[in-house]
Design a protein around this motif. Structure first.
Motif, short mmCIF file in Angstrom:
data_model
loop_
_atom_site.label_atom_id
_atom_site.label_comp_id
_atom_site.label_asym_id
_atom_site.label_seq_id
_atom_site.Cartn_x
_atom_site.Cartn_y
_atom_site.Cartn_z
N ALA A 1 0.83 -1.21 0.00
CA ALA A 1 0.00 0.00 0.00
C ALA A 1 0.87 1.26 0.00
O ALA A 1 0.58 2.23 -0.71
CB ALA A 1 -0.92 -0.01 1.21
N LEU A 2 1.95 1.23 0.79
CA LEU A 2 2.86 2.39 0.84
C LEU A 2 3.49 2.63 -0.51
O LEU A 2 3.53 3.78 -1.00
CB LEU A 2 3.93 2.14 1.90
N VAL A 3 3.99 1.55 -1.13
CA VAL A 3 4.62 1.68 -2.44
C VAL A 3 3.61 2.16 -3.47
O VAL A 3 3.90 3.05 -4.29
CB VAL A 3 5.25 0.34 -2.87
N GLY A 4 2.42 1.59 -3.45
CA GLY A 4 1.41 1.97 -4.43
C GLY A 4 0.98 3.42 -4.31
O GLY A 4 0.63 4.07 -5.30
N THR A 5 1.03 3.95 -3.09
CA THR A 5 0.59 5.34 -2.87
C THR A 5 1.68 6.35 -3.19
O THR A 5 1.41 7.40 -3.79
CB THR A 5 0.15 5.52 -1.40
N PHE A 6 2.93 6.04 -2.81
CA PHE A 6 3.98 7.05 -2.84
C PHE A 6 5.03 6.88 -3.93
O PHE A 6 5.71 7.85 -4.28
CB PHE A 6 4.68 7.11 -1.48
N ALA A 7 5.24 5.68 -4.46
CA ALA A 7 6.35 5.46 -5.39
C ALA A 7 6.23 6.36 -6.61
O ALA A 7 5.16 6.46 -7.23
CB ALA A 7 6.40 4.00 -5.81
N ALA A 8 7.34 7.01 -6.96
CA ALA A 8 7.45 7.86 -8.15
C ALA A 8 6.46 9.02 -8.13
O ALA A 8 6.13 9.58 -9.18
CB ALA A 8 7.28 7.03 -9.42
N ARG A 9 6.00 9.40 -6.97
CA ARG A 9 5.06 10.52 -6.85
C ARG A 9 5.67 11.62 -6.00
O ARG A 9 6.24 11.37 -4.93
CB ARG A 9 3.76 10.04 -6.22
N TRP A 10 5.54 12.83 -6.46
CA TRP A 10 6.03 13.97 -5.69
C TRP A 10 5.13 14.21 -4.49
O TRP A 10 3.91 14.09 -4.57
CB TRP A 10 6.06 15.23 -6.54
N MET A 11 5.75 14.57 -3.37
CA MET A 11 5.04 14.98 -2.17
C MET A 11 5.62 16.30 -1.70
O MET A 11 6.79 16.60 -1.96
CB MET A 11 5.19 13.92 -1.08
N LYS A 12 4.82 17.06 -1.01
CA LYS A 12 5.32 18.35 -0.51
C LYS A 12 4.78 18.61 0.89
O LYS A 12 3.76 18.06 1.31
CB LYS A 12 4.91 19.49 -1.44
N MET A 13 5.51 19.46 1.61
CA MET A 13 5.06 19.97 2.89
C MET A 13 5.78 21.29 3.14
O MET A 13 6.84 21.55 2.55
CB MET A 13 5.34 18.99 4.03
N PRO A 14 5.22 22.14 3.99
CA PRO A 14 5.92 23.39 4.30
C PRO A 14 7.25 23.11 4.98
O PRO A 14 7.38 22.17 5.77
CB PRO A 14 4.95 24.10 5.27
N ARG A 15 8.24 23.88 4.67
CA ARG A 15 9.55 23.71 5.31
C ARG A 15 9.45 23.95 6.81
O ARG A 15 10.24 23.40 7.59
CB ARG A 15 10.56 24.65 4.67
N SER A 16 8.47 24.73 7.24
CA SER A 16 8.30 25.01 8.66
C SER A 16 7.78 23.81 9.44
O SER A 16 7.86 23.78 10.67
CB SER A 16 7.32 26.18 8.85
N ASN A 17 7.27 22.80 8.75
CA ASN A 17 6.80 21.58 9.41
C ASN A 17 7.98 20.87 10.06
O ASN A 17 8.99 20.62 9.40
CB ASN A 17 6.12 20.67 8.39
N PRO A 18 7.91 20.51 11.34
CA PRO A 18 9.05 19.85 11.99
C PRO A 18 9.50 18.57 11.28
O PRO A 18 10.69 18.23 11.32
CB PRO A 18 8.51 19.54 13.40
N GLN A 19 8.59 17.86 10.64
CA GLN A 19 8.96 16.64 9.92
C GLN A 19 9.85 16.93 8.73
O GLN A 19 10.59 16.05 8.28
CB GLN A 19 7.71 15.89 9.47
N SER A 20 9.79 18.14 8.24
CA SER A 20 10.59 18.50 7.07
C SER A 20 12.08 18.34 7.36
O SER A 20 12.84 17.89 6.51
CB SER A 20 10.29 19.94 6.64
N SER A 21 12.50 18.69 8.57
CA SER A 21 13.91 18.60 8.92
C SER A 21 14.40 17.17 8.91
O SER A 21 15.53 16.88 8.49
CB SER A 21 14.15 19.22 10.30
N GLN A 22 13.55 16.24 9.37
CA GLN A 22 13.93 14.83 9.35
C GLN A 22 13.94 14.27 7.94
O GLN A 22 14.84 13.54 7.55
CB GLN A 22 12.96 14.02 10.22
N MET A 23 12.93 14.63 7.16
CA MET A 23 12.77 14.06 5.83
C MET A 23 13.81 14.57 4.85
O MET A 23 14.09 13.93 3.84
CB MET A 23 11.36 14.32 5.30
N ALA A 24 14.39 15.72 5.14
CA ALA A 24 15.39 16.29 4.23
C ALA A 24 16.64 16.68 4.99
O ALA A 24 17.23 17.72 4.75
CB ALA A 24 14.81 17.48 3.47
#
Length: 270
Positions: A146-169
């Motif tokens: 399900a994770l692969v089917g939802t996210f693979a090869a697909r762009w995702m975005k979030m505000p840089r101000s989101n605390p998760q942004s620091s971990q993800m990038a």
């Protein structure tokens, strides 16, 4: 006097592959050095002592505000390249404001592309990348698919101000690691003059305290930047540096189907 450690750099540039905050130790990243200002070399850099050449190149790299890095690096989850290491390819631009744009690909772990601007983070991972993430989180086969089917090869975005942004990038915060990692050199020598992409360089080799042999090709005209670095001795890697102080292109992906993570899957946007 300092030499660069390619293996240590790899620990920083592959932090994104885990998406779990598993980045480099803070101790490995250093700010600008106290080395003297590099200045212009006027083509006579190769006439200087090898230690002074490395010092000038180190100062030049530490003074950079942005750089593009490409190449292949060793990486191991236990932070030693001697056990279970894998090959990582990087093609990414950084600046000291935490903006970045590029792709990281790890053998057996997949690839991920990241764009981080002052306002937004965009990421896109391939199927192997998301399967690896699912397995790290001990997902069931159904959840993994399900994770692969939802996210693979697909762009995702979030505000840089989101605390998760620091971990993800986390990789985007590695400008210091890319340009400022140093190790004490046991032996240093000059290895002659050569051309790198049509530019004259002086090669300087050093044995590091970690037991690796590293060679650096340093520009002899203009600012003495590293143009290429090669590591051997159990931590084989090769990287090239370019686009010194050039603006990092952080334009969002044009015309892409973008999933807005800040809406927790409730909606999509671009």
């Amino acid at each position: 006097m300092r030499s660069r450690t390619i293996a240590a750099m790899a620990l920083g540039t592959t932090a994104l592959l885990a998406l779990t905050g598993c980045g480099p130790d803070a101790k490995t990243a250093s700010g600008p050095s106290s080395s003297p200002s590099p200045g212009a070399t006027d083509g006579k850099l190769d006439s200087l002592p090898e230690n002074e050449i490395l010092d000038r190149a180190a100062a030049a790299m530490d003074n950079l505000q942005s750089v593009h890095v490409t190449g292949g690096l060793p990486y191991a989850a236990d932070k030693t390249a001697a056990s279970g290491s894998t090959s990582v390819k990087v093609d990414i631009s950084f600046d000291r404001k935490g903006n970045c744009s590029g792709t990281i690909q790890a053998e057996g772990l997949g690839s991920v592309t990241v764009i981080r601007s002052p306002e937004l983070l965009h990421i896109k991972g391939d199927a192997d990348f998301w399967r690896n993430i699912a397995r790290q989180r001990h997902a069931t086969p159904k959840q993994e698919n399900a994770l692969v089917g939802t996210f693979a090869a697909r762009w995702m975005k979030m505000p840089r101000s989101n605390p998760q942004s620091s971990q993800m990038a986390a990789v985007c915060d590695q400008m210091d690691a890319v340009t400022g990692i140093g190790a004490s050199a046991v032996e240093v020598r000059k290895d002659g003059i050569s051309l790198i992409d049509g530019k004259t360089t002086v090669a300087v080799s050093a044995k590091t305290s970690e037991g690796t042999e590293e060679t650096y090709w340093i520009a002899t005209q203009g600012t003495p930047y590293f143009l290429k670095a090669l590591s051997s001795g159990g931590k084989d890697g090769e990287v090239a540096y370019s686009a010194f102080d050039a603006p990092v292109d952080t334009a969002p992906p044009a015309g892409a189907d973008v999933l807005d993570l800040s809406k927790a899957g409730a909606g999509e946007g671009s």
